[in-house]
Each structure stands twice: as structure tokens, then as C-alpha cells.
Design an enzyme around this catalytic site. Structure first.
Site, PDB file in Angstrom:
ATOM      1  N   TRP A 175       0.829  -1.206   0.000  1.00  0.00           N
ATOM      2  CA  TRP A 175       0.000   0.000   0.000  1.00  0.00           C
ATOM      3  C   TRP A 175       0.860   1.250   0.000  1.00  0.00           C
ATOM      4  O   TRP A 175       0.571   2.230  -0.708  1.00  0.00           O
ATOM      5  CB  TRP A 175      -0.966  -0.027   1.186  1.00  0.00           C
ATOM      6  CG  TRP A 175      -1.868  -1.209   1.111  1.00  0.00           C
ATOM      7  CD1 TRP A 175      -1.821  -2.327   1.885  1.00  0.00           C
ATOM      8  CD2 TRP A 175      -2.919  -1.432   0.155  1.00  0.00           C
ATOM      9  NE1 TRP A 175      -2.780  -3.222   1.475  1.00  0.00           N
ATOM     10  CE2 TRP A 175      -3.468  -2.704   0.425  1.00  0.00           C
ATOM     11  CE3 TRP A 175      -3.442  -0.685  -0.895  1.00  0.00           C
ATOM     12  CZ2 TRP A 175      -4.521  -3.236  -0.321  1.00  0.00           C
ATOM     13  CZ3 TRP A 175      -4.493  -1.207  -1.640  1.00  0.00           C
ATOM     14  CH2 TRP A 175      -5.020  -2.477  -1.350  1.00  0.00           C
ATOM     15  N   ASP A 220      -0.934   7.088   6.479  1.00  0.00           N
ATOM     16  CA  ASP A 220      -2.069   6.238   6.129  1.00  0.00           C
ATOM     17  C   ASP A 220      -2.308   5.313   7.314  1.00  0.00           C
ATOM     18  O   ASP A 220      -1.528   4.394   7.561  1.00  0.00           O
ATOM     19  CB  ASP A 220      -1.734   5.438   4.859  1.00  0.00           C
ATOM     20  CG  ASP A 220      -2.825   4.428   4.504  1.00  0.00           C
ATOM     21  OD1 ASP A 220      -3.807   4.281   5.268  1.00  0.00           O
ATOM     22  OD2 ASP A 220      -2.692   3.767   3.455  1.00  0.00           O
ATOM     23  N   LYS A 242     -11.738  -1.111   8.597  1.00  0.00           N
ATOM     24  CA  LYS A 242     -11.112  -2.035   9.522  1.00  0.00           C
ATOM     25  C   LYS A 242     -11.646  -1.772  10.926  1.00  0.00           C
ATOM     26  O   LYS A 242     -12.518  -2.489  11.392  1.00  0.00           O
ATOM     27  CB  LYS A 242      -9.583  -1.928   9.467  1.00  0.00           C
ATOM     28  CG  LYS A 242      -8.975  -2.624   8.244  1.00  0.00           C
ATOM     29  CD  LYS A 242      -8.825  -1.709   7.089  1.00  0.00           C
ATOM     30  CE  LYS A 242      -7.770  -2.056   6.078  1.00  0.00           C
ATOM     31  NZ  LYS A 242      -7.844  -3.272   5.318  1.00  0.00           N
TER      32      LYS A 242
END
Lengths: 353, 353
Positions: B99, B163, B187
Site C-alpha cells: 500500500w 495512512d 477495519k
């Protein structure tokens, strides 16, 4: 008390789609896990995504050579994505209201915009010249705030892009006439949070500019709308709504339903001396019916608002930029709700005539 | 059978948040309308949005001068929005996994990117030089695929962007150390479809480039995340999750919960001769625990997968790019689920030692 949901969006959805979503939030597809908590990479959700795309294509009779993708960000993000992907030098924007105007504004960041516009938003521009060297022409098929709707699939001689946020699946559409159709799904399709894009594959990949990965339609086409985590719940509900549309006659069935509701309401607006419609009759929307009180009855606006509220009707207040009233007659709204509204209009007339 | 949900995301959420969402889908806030079909402009949903932002700020102890907004499009869209809004000439990207690498790739469209990276992703880069003339440095606080986590709030001398998709609300964070924090909410916070951004107001508005309206953070700050239709259901669920976090001790309570779970699982990974951890011990994530079978027991991988499946555990397969196993221990996962996993590891050991 039974509610009559005339909200402009998010708005009424088929009860069967909501019920199925509730069941899936308890236990999704027999997994023992809530729809809110399942992996989008599991076979159960991959099946939902595949079926939603397939049914979307089937119901709209989308020809070969087109892709259907589901994205986040809303139609407002499409206002930028469309020119990012399609605007080389010049595009035509038909400005028919607030949303169309916003779309044109974003396009100006990417190239020349030729704007087509009437003096006001109460009718649609007609018989205008379209520069044939433009990359595309952009229309907003239904204008929720002013209540006009383009009920045909026009041919302007150049690629056609349409924002169908508020009338997708309300009538048959000849998709072959379009280069790209997009919309926020939170009217006729799903809860808010998912955007659909129908795009003719061959129009993509012709730009010189660098397009951020997430803003490039090809990214999402290639990954079947799973490049990143999709909005799982809204896509699930969309599939259930599509099943309901199919079971109720598809887009032909929806058009019949919607015409019946719109005809009933416009007939009363035209007949009842207290009320009047706000837009040119030939451009009247069958999704967003806007009306006001005639000048001599303007003082009854609050009474009418209170009366409809007392009968369980919600979402009838006109947009703040227009005033008056607006009844959104999306697919899932029943004729009986429109009848209830018409009855209230008659009741007010009886009191004050 | 009770399920143990170890999915990496979308993932386990508090049952109270799911239950509240189900109730709201039946009747939202006593309106008689489903949460799926209410206007986001109604006072009931505006209250949800306002409370979600307020509680978000309260739980994370966010100082004055920061805004919290909720957007669509996922963290992947933030990979482009961050440089759109902040990258003038140069930025530093700490590449700690898939990511982080994707984030850096997007930034390269906007300016020079100085990449910091170890030879592999099984540990975090440390003691690297940070060019002090860069506009910002970007980190990915938790790396779900490899299982490393930055458990501190570092100071690199230049604006820090993180992030925090997969560890927001898992521990106290000193937000004052950051210029911007973002993440997909699917999440620790909400179902998929909503993205959070925490941004220091004073870092915005310093760019010369034209930013499309939807990609400009200031648009959403000014309109309180209501510039366009927000993802209503995920934001509602997020509020309910935030209430659960607060009721369970806030971020301090979450850290205690999460440490207990991670300690239990890592202790077994280190003790059990069949298994081994994959990342440097000092960089081990408390959210994403990655482990494999020791070489001499590799042939038991399928047995272990079958054993855990038979006990109701889902989501334990390692990411396809790493293999082995991954247990995501998000906030809402109970210690008893980790105990069940540890018991299965012991059971396999008993059979084969």
C-alpha cells in the site's frame, strides 16, 4: 403511520431490497458473518459483484463493447473524472441546472468548455448547434432541483455523456447512443455511497495527460470494480434493487409505473386552482415533479406543508434554491403514495375554494 | 457455530454497531423511514454526522486547528488527493509494503518522490535521512500484508502524513505530530465505503495547481463532509463503533485489548515449534499478525487451514503475495477468538510433535 417517502435522494428503495440487506447484515449468504464484516475478496461477495454487473447490463440491454463499473465518491467525483479521461481540447456542456453547472465547472479545469444554456432552468435547450470538433457533449438527463428531464436519447453527432443519477432505470435507454453514462446510485438503485459508470471501452485510452490510477476508468474496468475495497453494502442493496426491477417488468415496467404516477400528479397540478407547475410542459420530469402555489394562494404554503406532514408524507419541500414543493417519484414509490399527495391537494382546495 | 473473524478488511466490527445499523435500516431515529432511504439533509442524519465528527475528535484527542472529514473513494483515492493538495516540488515516501508503494506511485505524478525502503518488507526502515526541504513525509503506519507496524508518532522535522487505514483507534495517537492522517474506515471503524481524513487546516491552500473541487480537502471541510451526498450507512455505523470504543476505554482501552491479543498470539508463534513469525520482532504489528509454518512442517499448512476452518475461524489465509497465515486482530475481535486460534495451534502441535 404509513410513510410516503418523496425524498430527492437518498430516497425510497424497494422494501424487498432493504429487507434483504437487513438479513445480510445478520448473516451474509450463510457465512455466519455480517455483510458489514465480510471480505470483499470472498467468493460470496465476488458473486454479488458479478451478478450486480450482469443484471445491470441485462436490464439496461447494454450492448457489447461497454463496461459497467461501481465506484465510490459520488457523481460529483465523476464531474472531474469524465474530463480527466475524455477531454482533450474542447467539450460541450448543456447547462440545465445546478448539477449540470457543477459538471461544466470541473471540465473547465481540463480544456475549453462550450456551454449551452437557456435564460433560465425551467425548460431544456433545444435545436442548438453542436461544434462537431468537440470531444464530447455532456447532458444531465434529469434535473432534480428544477424538474426537467430529457426523456429521449439524443444524437448530437459527437460522443454523448450523460449524468443519469436521478433517472437511471426509470425508462428504457438506448445505451448505444452514449459514450458514457454515470450517476450516483442513491436514487433508483442503492443507498448512498456507490456510483455507477457505463462506458464504451473504445473511447478510453486516448489521452496524453497522466491520470491518477483511481481516476482512470481503465483501472476499475480491468479489476472488475475491485481495484480497491468497494462499498460492499450499497452494492449488495443495488443487486437486490436490480432483482426487484427485473421482477417488475424491467425498464419498460418502470416507465409504465413512473408514467402512471407522474400523469396522476401533473393532472392534479394542472387542474387544482391552488397549484401550478414550474417547468415547460414538454420538459416535465417523471422523476422530479416541481410545483408551487399560485400567487393568490401562496399564504397556504405552510398549511399544505403541515397537511402533508400530518398524513405521513416526507421530502416534499422544494430545493432551497427554488422554493415551493417537489415530489420525487422514484421507481420504488407506489402509486398509492402519489394518490395520497393528490388527495391532500384536493383536501386543501376544498377548504379554500 | 460461533465464527472467529480474522478478515483483513472489511473486517470485524462491534456487534453493537451492527445491531444498531440493522435497527436503523428498519426505522431510522424514529422517522419511520429506513436509514437506506432518508435524506442526508434531514436533521436526524445531520445529527449523526455532527456526533460522529465530535466523537472522532474526542476519542483521538484531536487538538484545535484540525478538521475531520468523511469522504468516499477509499484510501486509494487519498494516494492521489494527498499530493494534489500538498506536494509542491518534493515529498518523501517511506515504502514499507504494497500500500505504501502504491501511495508513492501516485505522488510521482505530482512531483519528485524520495523513496525510503529496506531491501525487503519484513522490517521498517530506521535512522534514515530526511531531506528537510521536502514538502512532507508519508508513512503507512500499519502494513497489513507484511505485518509491520509503526507504533510511535515519529518526528522527521517536516510535515508528517500517515495512512492509518488499518490501525486508527487501535492506540492513542499524538495527532499534533501529524499534518494529515487518512484511512479507509473498513477495519476499525465502519463497513467499507467511507474514508476519514484528519487534516491540519494551516497546511492547506498553499498550492498553485488547480485542484478539482471534489479532490480539494477544503471543499469538504467547508461543507462539513456534506458537499455531496455522503455514504450514509457507513457513517452511521462508524458513529456506533465510536460509541463502543468510548464505552470500552477509548484508545487506551483499545491498546490494552490489542496488546493482550497480540501478546497471546506472538507468544504462541514463538513457542510453538511448528510456526514462526515473519517480521523483525521490534516491528511486529499488533493489528496484523503474519506467520508461517517452519520449513519442516510446511506440509501441514493445509491441515492447519482445515483445522481452523472447522473451528469457525475465517480470514486466516496470508495475502497471496506473502503466503502463510495472517490473523487480523482489529479492535472488535475478542481475546477468546485469539485463544481459539492459539488452541488450534497447540492442537496441531500435539498431533505432530
Amino acid at each position: 403511520m404509513q410513510k410516503h417517502n418523496f425524498f430527492a435522494g437518498p430516497s425510497i428503495l424497494p422494501q424487498s431490497a432493504i429487507d434483504a440487506t437487513i438479513e445480510a447484515l445478520k448473516d451474509f449468504a450463510g457465512t455466519g458473518i455480517s455483510l458489514a464484516s465480510v471480505s470483499h475478496r470472498g467468493k460470496e461477495f465476488e458473486a454479488v459483484m458479478a451478478e450486480a454487473v450482469a443484471l445491470f447490463k441485462e436490464i439496461l440491454n447494454i450492448p457489447e463493447g461497454y463496461s459497467v463499473i461501481f465506484l465510490g465518491g459520488g457523481a460529483s467525483l465523476q464531474f472531474a473524472m469524465v474530463p480527466f479521461n475524455l477531454l482533450k481540447t474542447k467539450a460541450v456542456y448543456v447547462n440545465t441546472g445546478t448539477w449540470a453547472s457543477k459538471a461544466g465547472k470541473e471540465a473547465k479545469l481540463f480544456g475549453e468548455v462550450v456551454e449551452v444554456k437557456n435564460p433560465d432552468y425551467f425548460s431544456l435547450p433545444k435545436n442548438f448547434e453542436v461544434p462537431q470538433d468537440a470531444d464530447y457533449i455532456h447532458v444531465t438527463s434529469n434535473n432534480t432541483i428544477y424538474g426537467t428531464e430529457l426523456l429521449t436519447d439524443p444524437d448530437y453527432g459527437i460522443p454523448l455523456v450523460s449524468d443519469m443519477s436521478s433517472d437511471i432505470f426509470s425508462r428504457p435507454v438506448d445505451v448505444s447512443k452514449y459514450a458514457l453514462i454515470y450517476g450516483g446510485a442513491q436514487k433508483n438503485l442503492a443507498p448512498s455511497g456507490v456510483t455507477f459508470v457505463i462506458v464504451k471501452d473504445e473511447i478510453l485510452g486516448k489521452m496524453d495527460r497522466k491520470i491518477p490510477t483511481m481516476l482512470d476508468y481503465r483501472t476499475h474496468i480491468k479489476e472488475n470494480s475491485m481495484f480497491n475495497t468497494p462499498p460492499v453494502i450499497p452494492i449488495f442493496t443495488a443487486l437486490e434493487t436490480l432483482k426487484w426491477i427485473k421482477a417488475n417488468g424491467g425498464t419498460e415496467g418502470m416507465l409504465k409505473r413512473n408514467n402512471a404516477k407522474a400523469d396522476l400528479l401533473y393532472a392534479e397540478i394542472d387542474r387544482n386552482p391552488l397549484f401550478k407547475g414550474t417547468v415547460a410542459k414538454e420538459d416535465r420530469s417523471i422523476m422530479s415533479v416541481c410545483f408551487v402555489m399560485n400567487d393568490e394562494f401562496k399564504h397556504l404554503e405552510d398549511d399544505f406543508a403541515a397537511l402533508t406532514k400530518s398524513k405521513g408524507m416526507v421530502g416534499l419541500k422544494g430545493h432551497r434554491s427554488v422554493g415551493g414543493f417537489r415530489a420525487s417519484l422514484y421507481n420504488a414509490l407506489e402509486l398509492s403514495s402519489v394518490q395520497a399527495l393528490v388527495d391532500a391537494m384536493k383536501e386543501l382546495e376544498q377548504k379554500h375554494k
